[in-house]
Design an enzyme around this catalytic site. Structure first.
Site, PDB file in Angstrom:
ATOM      1  N   TYR A  30     101.089  51.664  -4.870  1.00 25.85           N
ATOM      2  CA  TYR A  30     101.055  50.622  -5.797  1.00 25.85           C
ATOM      3  C   TYR A  30     100.829  50.959  -7.347  1.00 25.85           C
ATOM      4  O   TYR A  30     100.398  51.966  -7.805  1.00 25.85           O
ATOM      5  CB  TYR A  30      99.865  49.468  -5.516  1.00 25.85           C
ATOM      6  CG  TYR A  30      98.581  49.721  -5.779  1.00 25.85           C
ATOM      7  CD1 TYR A  30      97.915  50.962  -4.991  1.00 25.85           C
ATOM      8  CD2 TYR A  30      97.950  49.004  -6.852  1.00 25.85           C
ATOM      9  CE1 TYR A  30      96.570  51.128  -5.592  1.00 25.85           C
ATOM     10  CE2 TYR A  30      96.575  49.332  -7.059  1.00 25.85           C
ATOM     11  CZ  TYR A  30      96.073  50.159  -6.348  1.00 25.85           C
ATOM     12  OH  TYR A  30      94.711  50.606  -6.507  1.00 25.85           O
ATOM     13  N   LYS A 145      98.194  56.794  -6.142  1.00 26.00           N
ATOM     14  CA  LYS A 145      97.820  55.406  -6.100  1.00 26.00           C
ATOM     15  C   LYS A 145      98.146  54.806  -4.629  1.00 26.00           C
ATOM     16  O   LYS A 145      99.055  53.980  -4.776  1.00 26.00           O
ATOM     17  CB  LYS A 145      98.351  54.959  -7.386  1.00 26.00           C
ATOM     18  CG  LYS A 145      97.413  53.641  -7.722  1.00 26.00           C
ATOM     19  CD  LYS A 145      97.687  53.205  -9.394  1.00 26.00           C
ATOM     20  CE  LYS A 145      97.109  51.796  -9.406  1.00 26.00           C
ATOM     21  NZ  LYS A 145      96.000  51.676  -9.408  1.00 26.00           N
ATOM     22  N   GLU A 177      84.514  59.012 -11.449  1.00 29.81           N
ATOM     23  CA  GLU A 177      85.254  57.855 -12.044  1.00 29.81           C
ATOM     24  C   GLU A 177      84.656  56.796 -11.332  1.00 29.81           C
ATOM     25  O   GLU A 177      83.735  56.808 -10.727  1.00 29.81           O
ATOM     26  CB  GLU A 177      86.865  57.564 -11.723  1.00 29.81           C
ATOM     27  CG  GLU A 177      87.271  57.861 -10.494  1.00 29.81           C
ATOM     28  CD  GLU A 177      88.841  57.900 -10.221  1.00 29.81           C
ATOM     29  OE1 GLU A 177      89.377  57.075 -11.138  1.00 29.81           O
ATOM     30  OE2 GLU A 177      88.953  57.969  -8.962  1.00 29.81           O
ATOM     31  N   LEU A 201      91.951  59.164 -10.410  1.00 31.13           N
ATOM     32  CA  LEU A 201      93.427  58.366 -10.494  1.00 31.13           C
ATOM     33  C   LEU A 201      93.561  58.776 -12.019  1.00 31.13           C
ATOM     34  O   LEU A 201      92.650  58.361 -13.006  1.00 31.13           O
ATOM     35  CB  LEU A 201      93.149  56.977 -10.478  1.00 31.13           C
ATOM     36  CG  LEU A 201      94.656  56.442 -10.449  1.00 31.13           C
ATOM     37  CD1 LEU A 201      95.663  56.437  -9.169  1.00 31.13           C
ATOM     38  CD2 LEU A 201      94.416  54.701 -10.589  1.00 31.13           C
TER      39      LEU A 201
END
Ligand code: PMP
Length: 280
Positions: A30, A145, A177, A201
């Site tokens: 996505y 992702k 993160e 990411l």
């Protein structure tokens, strides 16, 4: 209106089969893309990252850049009442005739929706927001992702229960993160962020924030930092497509910068607003 496999339809009329591998296995990828006053922000990096995610899990990209752009533009045009929009785009491997882990050549399912989103004003950020730290239990391909987001969902729920904005993740005492954003630690005028790789990411907003910091003359180090560095930071920021760049001023009940947004954050935030207006 939403887009599903070539058609624009009402959201409550959009259905996919129970045989869709996105439903059965989370076998899909996505993107979330911000749209400011009808203009798609950073469309190329977002569609490039989508291409990388698809390649990583061996799903053929169903559209060219021009086709994606046309699909998104038309969906955006259906919602002129939204000041800003957040586009959610998902591509699954497609539907099979039965449930099995292996796959043959399938026709990918493409779903796109748009939601209104409001940018938080600078004055509402001056006290910053809170976060908690947790061990990073996610798999080792966080740079793809994928929609298999169970760990992220559990973190998000924990953030909600603790009344904090996000969860800061640490893998072997290294800050990677957050559960839905990238993180920056400022110390002695330098901004540190985890290098790109399988443990984070590669956020599109992360790149914009680094460009803004660079523009403002702030030194940047893309190196791992420890949990101790986090608590010892002068400033901590997080970034994502729907949050832009926001200051974290409390972590696990420890105040950062005495609970106030920092000066460097303020510079970068202002520059970010300029980047947005240039990117049209
Ligand atoms: N890391 C994670 C785990 C995320 O879920 C997100 C937002 N989807 C980000 C970073 C930020 O990425 P972007 O700036 O592209 O929205």
């Amino acid at each position: 209106m939403v887009y599903l496999n070539g058609k624009y339809i009402e959201k409550d009329k959009a259905f996919v089969s129970v045989m869709d591998r996105g439903f059965l296995f989370g076998d899909s990828v996505y993107e979330v893309i911000p749209v400011y006053k009808g203009n798609i922000f950073c469309i190329k990096p977002h569609l490039d990252r989508l291409g990388e995610s698809l390649k990583a899990i061996n799903i053929p990209n169903p559209h060219t850049f021009e086709q994606w752009n046309a699909i998104l533009q038309q969906l955006i045009d259906y919602h002129p009442q939204y000041n800003n929009q957040s586009i959610y785009l998902q591509v699954t491997r497609g539907c099979d005739t039965d449930r099995k882990h292996t796959y043959d050549k399938l026709k990918p399912t493409v779903y796109v929706q748009s939601s209104p989103f409001e940018v938080v004003r600078k004055e509402d950020f001056l006290k910053g927001v809170s976060a908690i730290t947790r061990d990073d239990i996610r798999w080792s391909q966080c740079n793809t992702k994928v929609t298999s987001l169970l760990a992220n969902i559990m973190y998000a729920q924990e953030a909600k229960q603790n009344n904090v904005e996000d969860v800061i993740l640490c893998r072997d005492n290294i800050v990677t993160e957050c559960s839905s954003s990238n993180i920056f630690i400022v110390k002695n005028g330098c901004v540190y962020t985890h290098p790109k790789g399988p443990h984070i990411l590669p956020g599109i907003t992360r790149e914009v924030v680094l460009e803004c910091a660079n523009y403002c003359g702030i030194n940047i180090e893309e190196v791992p930092t420890s949990k101790e560095d986090l608590f010892d930071a002068d400033e901590v920021w997080v970034s994502s497509s729907t949050r832009e760049v926001l200051p974290i001023t409390k972590i696990d009940d420890v105040l950062i910068n005495q609970g106030q947004a920092g000066e460097l954050w303020s510079l970068v935030y202002d520059r970010f607003q300029v980047e947005k207006s240039l990117n049209v």
